[in-house]
Scaffold this motif. Structure first.
Motif, PDB file in Angstrom:
ATOM      1  N   CYS A   8       1.566  -3.936 -15.206  1.00  0.00           N
ATOM      2  CA  CYS A   8       0.514  -3.980 -14.182  1.00  0.00           C
ATOM      3  C   CYS A   8      -0.633  -3.060 -14.618  1.00  0.00           C
ATOM      4  O   CYS A   8      -0.409  -1.889 -14.917  1.00  0.00           O
ATOM      5  CB  CYS A   8       1.069  -3.549 -12.822  1.00  0.00           C
ATOM      6  SG  CYS A   8      -0.214  -3.396 -11.542  1.00  0.00           S
ATOM      7  N   CYS A  11      -0.929  -0.057 -11.560  1.00  0.00           N
ATOM      8  CA  CYS A  11       0.093   0.975 -11.312  1.00  0.00           C
ATOM      9  C   CYS A  11       1.041   1.184 -12.492  1.00  0.00           C
ATOM     10  O   CYS A  11       1.911   2.054 -12.429  1.00  0.00           O
ATOM     11  CB  CYS A  11       0.894   0.652 -10.052  1.00  0.00           C
ATOM     12  SG  CYS A  11       2.074  -0.705 -10.268  1.00  0.00           S
ATOM     13  N   CYS A  48       0.937  -6.310 -10.529  1.00  0.00           N
ATOM     14  CA  CYS A  48       2.111  -6.576  -9.703  1.00  0.00           C
ATOM     15  C   CYS A  48       1.611  -7.154  -8.376  1.00  0.00           C
ATOM     16  O   CYS A  48       0.429  -7.026  -8.035  1.00  0.00           O
ATOM     17  CB  CYS A  48       2.943  -5.307  -9.503  1.00  0.00           C
ATOM     18  SG  CYS A  48       2.207  -4.108  -8.379  1.00  0.00           S
ATOM     19  N   CYS A  51      -0.241  -4.592  -6.035  1.00  0.00           N
ATOM     20  CA  CYS A  51      -1.596  -4.221  -6.456  1.00  0.00           C
ATOM     21  C   CYS A  51      -2.559  -5.401  -6.337  1.00  0.00           C
ATOM     22  O   CYS A  51      -3.720  -5.219  -5.967  1.00  0.00           O
ATOM     23  CB  CYS A  51      -1.580  -3.686  -7.885  1.00  0.00           C
ATOM     24  SG  CYS A  51      -0.753  -2.076  -8.039  1.00  0.00           S
ATOM     25  N   ARG A  89      -2.243   2.077  -1.948  1.00  0.00           N
ATOM     26  CA  ARG A  89      -0.921   2.542  -2.382  1.00  0.00           C
ATOM     27  C   ARG A  89      -0.586   3.897  -1.747  1.00  0.00           C
ATOM     28  O   ARG A  89       0.545   4.134  -1.318  1.00  0.00           O
ATOM     29  CB  ARG A  89      -0.843   2.663  -3.906  1.00  0.00           C
ATOM     30  CG  ARG A  89      -0.827   1.328  -4.632  1.00  0.00           C
ATOM     31  CD  ARG A  89      -0.566   1.527  -6.116  1.00  0.00           C
ATOM     32  NE  ARG A  89       0.781   2.008  -6.341  1.00  0.00           N
ATOM     33  CZ  ARG A  89       1.834   1.215  -6.577  1.00  0.00           C
ATOM     34  NH1 ARG A  89       1.686  -0.085  -6.642  1.00  0.00           N
ATOM     35  NH2 ARG A  89       3.023   1.733  -6.761  1.00  0.00           N
TER      36      ARG A  89
HETATM   37 ZN   LIG Z   1       0.895  -2.624  -9.656  1.00  0.00          ZN
END
Ligand SMILES: [Zn+2]
Length: 104
Positions: A8, A11, A48, A51, A89
């Motif tokens: 990703c 992240c 991902c 995200c 997040r």
């Molecule tokens: Zn991610």
């Protein structure tokens, strides 16, 4: 995804680590609908699912936030978006710490 080593771009979730991590990967378009380069693979990155959808009004809010997309490199577009993904997040992290037992 192969170009991004199945990681990703926001992240750093590593899709090569295990099957569940790999299943969580998706394609993230860096340019808004209607942009002539939207479907150019240079402007699609591995993200991902969290995200990818963390700031799902990202393009709708661009004008309000004073951000634009033209003339930016792939990495610059990722960095621009990363700030908003990171903010979401962090909110989820705080919520989890407060509401999910045994959360670390
Ligand atoms: Zn991610």
């Amino acid at each position: 995804m192969k170009r991004d080593n199945f990681i990703c771009r926001y992240c750093r979730l590593d899709g090569t680590r295990n099957y569940d991590a790999w299943l969580a990967l998706s394609w993230d378009h860096l340019l808004p609908k209607g942009h002539p380069e939207r479907d150019n693979p240079d402007y699609i990155v591995t993200a991902c699912n969290f995200c990818n959808t963390a700031d799902n009004r990202y393009f709708d809010n661009a004008v309000k936030r004073g951000i634009s997309f033209d003339g930016l490199s792939q990495q610059a577009l990722v960095e621009q978006r990363k700030a908003y993904v990171k903010s979401t997040r962090e909110k989820y992290h705080a919520f989890r710490a407060e509401n999910v037992s045994n959360a670390t």
